[in-house]
Design a protein around this motif. Structure first.
Motif, PDB file in Angstrom:
ATOM      1  N   MET A  38       0.842  -1.202   0.000  1.00 35.85           N
ATOM      2  CA  MET A  38       0.000   0.000   0.000  1.00 35.85           C
ATOM      3  C   MET A  38       0.875   1.249   0.000  1.00 35.85           C
ATOM      4  O   MET A  38       0.606   2.221  -0.727  1.00 35.85           O
ATOM      5  N   GLY A  39       1.932   1.215   0.793  1.00 34.45           N
ATOM      6  CA  GLY A  39       2.852   2.358   0.856  1.00 34.45           C
ATOM      7  C   GLY A  39       3.479   2.641  -0.503  1.00 34.45           C
ATOM      8  O   GLY A  39       3.573   3.798  -0.933  1.00 34.45           O
ATOM      9  N   ALA A  65      -0.330   4.108   8.427  1.00 35.11           N
ATOM     10  CA  ALA A  65       0.396   5.373   8.234  1.00 35.11           C
ATOM     11  C   ALA A  65       1.893   5.191   8.461  1.00 35.11           C
ATOM     12  O   ALA A  65       2.707   5.758   7.723  1.00 35.11           O
ATOM     13  N   CYS A  66       2.251   4.393   9.456  1.00 37.08           N
ATOM     14  CA  CYS A  66       3.677   4.211   9.764  1.00 37.08           C
ATOM     15  C   CYS A  66       4.412   3.528   8.623  1.00 37.08           C
ATOM     16  O   CYS A  66       5.537   3.915   8.267  1.00 37.08           O
ATOM     17  N   ILE A  67       3.793   2.521   8.032  1.00 34.66           N
ATOM     18  CA  ILE A  67       4.462   1.806   6.934  1.00 34.66           C
ATOM     19  C   ILE A  67       4.479   2.685   5.677  1.00 34.66           C
ATOM     20  O   ILE A  67       5.484   2.734   4.959  1.00 34.66           O
ATOM     21  N   VAL A  68       3.392   3.410   5.437  1.00 31.36           N
ATOM     22  CA  VAL A  68       3.359   4.340   4.296  1.00 31.36           C
ATOM     23  C   VAL A  68       4.465   5.389   4.463  1.00 31.36           C
ATOM     24  O   VAL A  68       5.157   5.745   3.502  1.00 31.36           O
ATOM     25  N   ALA A  69       4.641   5.848   5.703  1.00 28.06           N
ATOM     26  CA  ALA A  69       5.621   6.910   5.977  1.00 28.06           C
ATOM     27  C   ALA A  69       7.041   6.500   5.597  1.00 28.06           C
ATOM     28  O   ALA A  69       7.845   7.338   5.192  1.00 28.06           O
ATOM     29  N   ARG A  70       7.345   5.213   5.708  1.00 33.29           N
ATOM     30  CA  ARG A  70       8.690   4.755   5.329  1.00 33.29           C
ATOM     31  C   ARG A  70       8.935   4.989   3.849  1.00 33.29           C
ATOM     32  O   ARG A  70      10.057   5.236   3.432  1.00 33.29           O
ATOM     33  N   HIS A  71       7.890   4.896   3.033  1.00 32.53           N
ATOM     34  CA  HIS A  71       8.047   5.107   1.591  1.00 32.53           C
ATOM     35  C   HIS A  71       8.261   6.580   1.256  1.00 32.53           C
ATOM     36  O   HIS A  71       8.797   6.905   0.203  1.00 32.53           O
ATOM     37  N   VAL A  77       2.088  11.928  12.303  1.00 34.21           N
ATOM     38  CA  VAL A  77       1.398  12.521  13.453  1.00 34.21           C
ATOM     39  C   VAL A  77       0.000  11.928  13.477  1.00 34.21           C
ATOM     40  O   VAL A  77      -0.681  11.927  12.445  1.00 34.21           O
ATOM     41  N   PHE A  78      -0.416  11.392  14.630  1.00 32.65           N
ATOM     42  CA  PHE A  78      -1.794  10.891  14.681  1.00 32.65           C
ATOM     43  C   PHE A  78      -2.631  11.749  15.610  1.00 32.65           C
ATOM     44  O   PHE A  78      -2.179  12.198  16.658  1.00 32.65           O
TER      45      PHE A  78
END
Ligand code: 5GP
Length: 193
Positions: A38-39, A65-71, A77-78
């Motif tokens: 998804m990321g 969100a955390c895994i997407v953020a790596r991409h 921020v949540f």
């Protein structure tokens, strides 16, 4: 069908009341390889945007969100849910009505973590009526930041959220759009994208 639609067909469960349960891979037990795909896909769809922060809402948006953020190589921020807030000027606040829990929450983000220089990708697991997203959009606006785009795992296309958010002019990318589902047969119908 894309990778997420295939997984919904395989492991999603249709419940009465237009609820799609995806808790074996998306929002309780979490398939991190799926999140990684998804990321990669969100990175491709928002490649031209100057994204420097990802914003989501607790709880089930956080893992994705955390895994997407790596991409994107950026922080997450949540928005925190709270029943009531003593507004002391240190936080941005928005009211969000929960589709699944049928209650109203205030969500807050500390002013320390969002400001006018932020170019935000908003990420969430589900889009139904759009209340969660509108709360997050309001918080970014209060901070003077820019919403560069919105990435959703599963949009329920038969509810109004997607139409409202797209009409506001945002680039909203949903990896699976469910246009209908039937609790009796367990069948899920996806919109062609
Ligand atoms: P909205 O604010 O767009 O009405 O609803 C979005 C939120 O409700 C999501 O953050 C998600 O947690 C929850 N939600 C809405 N519909 C469903 C559903 O069919 N299944 C699950 N698991 N969560 C849902």
């Amino acid at each position: 069908m894309n990778f997420l639609e295939e997984r919904i067909v395989k492991d999603g469960v249709v419940k009465e009341g237009n609820i799609l349960k995806v808790d074996s891979f998306l929002n309780h037990q979490m398939d991190i390889n799926l999140f990684d795909q998804m990321g990669e896909e969100f990175k491709r769809r928002f490649a031209d945007k100057p994204i420097n922060k990802i914003v989501t809402i607790e709880a089930s948006g956080i893992g994705i969100a955390c895994i997407v953020a790596r991409h994107f190589g950026v922080p997450v921020v949540f928005a925190k849910k709270t029943q009531s807030v003593n507004i002391d000027g240190e936080v941005y606040v928005a009211e969000v009505e929960s589709f699944t829990h049928k209650c109203k929450n205030q969500v807050i983000v500390s002013k320390k973590f969002l400001g006018p220089d932020d170019h935000v990708l908003v990420i969430d697991d589900f889009l139904a009526n759009g209340c969660a997203l509108q709360g997050l959009i309001s918080i970014v606006a209060q901070a003077g930041g820019t919403v560069e785009g919105i990435g959703i795992a599963v949009e329920k296309g038969f509810q109004q959220g997607g139409r409202i958010i797209r009409n506001l002019g945002y680039q909203l990318e949903s990896l699976a759009i469910v246009d209908g589902m039937d609790a009796a047969t367990g069948k899920v119908h996806f919109r062609e994208q």
